[in-house]
Scaffold this motif. Structure first.
Motif, short mmCIF file in Angstrom:
data_model
loop_
_atom_site.label_atom_id
_atom_site.label_comp_id
_atom_site.label_asym_id
_atom_site.label_seq_id
_atom_site.Cartn_x
_atom_site.Cartn_y
_atom_site.Cartn_z
N HIS A 42 -8.18 -34.87 -28.55
CA HIS A 42 -9.37 -34.22 -27.99
C HIS A 42 -9.72 -33.02 -28.85
CE1 HIS A 42 -11.22 -31.14 -25.19
NE2 HIS A 42 -12.09 -32.14 -25.18
N THR A 84 -10.02 -37.96 -16.52
CA THR A 84 -10.53 -37.32 -15.32
C THR A 84 -9.59 -37.61 -14.14
OG1 THR A 84 -11.82 -39.25 -14.64
CG2 THR A 84 -12.89 -37.67 -16.15
N ARG A 122 -3.86 -28.94 -18.82
CA ARG A 122 -4.44 -30.19 -18.30
C ARG A 122 -3.38 -31.26 -18.11
NH1 ARG A 122 -7.03 -32.53 -14.62
NH2 ARG A 122 -7.79 -34.62 -15.14
N PRO A 162 -5.57 -35.33 -22.29
CA PRO A 162 -6.31 -34.24 -21.65
C PRO A 162 -7.76 -34.58 -21.31
CG PRO A 162 -6.03 -33.79 -24.00
CD PRO A 162 -5.18 -35.00 -23.68
N THR A 163 -8.30 -35.65 -21.88
CA THR A 163 -9.69 -36.02 -21.57
C THR A 163 -9.80 -36.87 -20.30
OG1 THR A 163 -9.55 -38.00 -22.97
CG2 THR A 163 -10.32 -35.97 -24.02
N HIS A 202 -4.87 -27.75 -23.33
CA HIS A 202 -4.30 -29.10 -23.33
C HIS A 202 -3.01 -29.13 -22.53
CE1 HIS A 202 -6.48 -30.75 -27.18
NE2 HIS A 202 -7.30 -30.36 -26.22
#
Length: 383
Positions: free
Chosen positions: A11, A362, A259, A359-360, A256
């Motif tokens: 990311h 949802t 998350r 980390p991307t 990161h």
């Protein structure tokens, strides 16, 4: 077809292009350069232990050069955690040394200190000399029991080379992983906590050690006006372009880490009532994993299905997951290597699975993964 959920994608935070553009604008597109220097300083500052960091082409290169600095060579033995990726052990073979594999303990999945000392004593009895180094691994970001490992290593005078490839941002007793051993390797592969597209670093104790690493990593060229070499060298330095990506990634490293920990907490909450599923957790307040990957184990007698049933069900729904590492002592290439074990890593390999953790992702992505796991278990139980 539903959108793909990947195990762990890189990311970008946004500033990476700024430093890459700077490299192009100043024509620093070769190995070394301002981005490399700045990236190394940023990593050293992040680790907070007065360390010196050398950016390299891969985490494997870092482990290899670490073994060179520690003097491992033909006829030597190096103790290595068995439950890991092959890159932890391959550099031992590069040096003509012999790996000695040690099994894991159940709470961290990392090197068992009791078996470590057993291996040291037995190798001394059988070979008449001590292993040249010890390579513990912080598996999936979970810190190893470094206090006990380093205490044992210190009593026998054996240096520790930490494999912290998966553990940037993890802490043990308030101290960053990668700062406990004499040396430590980091990785910036595309799926790690931060990336340089590919790359790694060796964490050193002194400026002098860092200088030695740089010497070997740049083909071991002697100080002469012509190309003269008194040692075997390697082409292991990181490019200024890749280091520019790394500089940009440092601005989002903490984000990161946060998350991935949040993803792990959500998995823990959503999976807690599903029969037969356990999530790897910090064993105590001494441990603070970055949870690079959230990992589960599946008890087939309770769940009514296996780890492989779940992996295939996820794959059928376009979700990537991965079995835990196959232990090194089970790998054909290391079939002749000594092994000191208790069955822990073999059992974990049979029942363990890595879940998507990038980390991307949802919260809805995580809920989709858990829903598939729940459905797979319910379906198997009904059958």
């Amino acid at each position: 077809m539903k959108s793909r959920i990947w195990l762990s994608l890189a990311h970008m935070g946004g500033r990476e292009q700024e430093f890459i553009r700077e490299a192009f604008d100043t024509n620093w597109v070769v190995p070394l350069g301002p981005n490399v220097d700045a990236f190394e300083k940023a990593l050293a500052a992040y680790l907070r232990e007065d360390k010196h960091v050398v950016a390299l082409s891969a985490g494997t290169a870092a482990l290899h050069l670490g073994l060179i600095l520690l003097g491992a060579g033909v006829g030597d033995e190096v103790i290595c955690q068995s439950f890991t990726f092959s890159a932890s052990a391959n550099p031992i073979m590069y040096q003509g040394a012999k790996p000695v594999f040690v099994d894991s303990e159940a709470s961290t999945w990392n090197m068992d200190p009791v078996l470590l000392e057993e291996a040291i004593k037995d190798r001394l009895r059988k070979t008449g000399k001590l292993p040249k180094a010890i390579i513990p691994v912080h598996l999936y970001g979970m810190p190893a029991r470094l206090d006990r490992i380093c205490e044992i290593a210190g009593r026998y005078g054996i240096p520790v080379l930490e494999d912290a490839a998966e553990a940037l941002g993890s802490e043990f007793k308030g101290r960053k992983c990668g700062t406990f051993g004499e040396l430590a390797a980091l990785s910036f592969n595309g799926n790690k906590m931060i990336t340089t597209s590919g790359g790694g670093a060796l964490v050193c104790r002194s400026e002098e050690e860092a200088g030695q690493v740089k010497f070997y990593a740049t083909q071991a060229r002697d100080a002469a006006p012509h190309y003269q070499h008194s040692h075997i060298g390697y082409n292991y330095r990181m490019s200024n372009i890749c280091a520019g990506i790394g500089r940009g990634q440092m601005f989002v490293l903490e984000e990161h880490v946060a998350r991935r920990r949040a993803i792990h907490a959500l998995y823990t909450s959503l999976l807690k009532d599903i029969p037969g599923i356990s999530v790897l957790q910090n064993p105590s307040s001494d441990f603070d994993s970055n949870f690079w990957l959230t990992c589960i184990t599946v008890d087939p007698l309770v769940a009514g299905c296996t780890r492989e049933n779940i992996r295939l069900a996820l794959d059928a729904d376009n979700i990537e997951s991965r079995p835990l590492w196959k232990p090194m002592h089970l790998q054909p290439v290391f079939a002749e290597a000594p092994f000191y074990g208790n069955g822990t890593s073999e059992h974990l390999f049979d029942i363990g699975l890595c879940l998507p953790s990038g980390p991307t992702l949802t919260d809805e992505d995580i809920e989709r993964v858990v829903s598939l796991i729940d459905g797979c278990i319910c379906h198997k139980i009904i059958r």
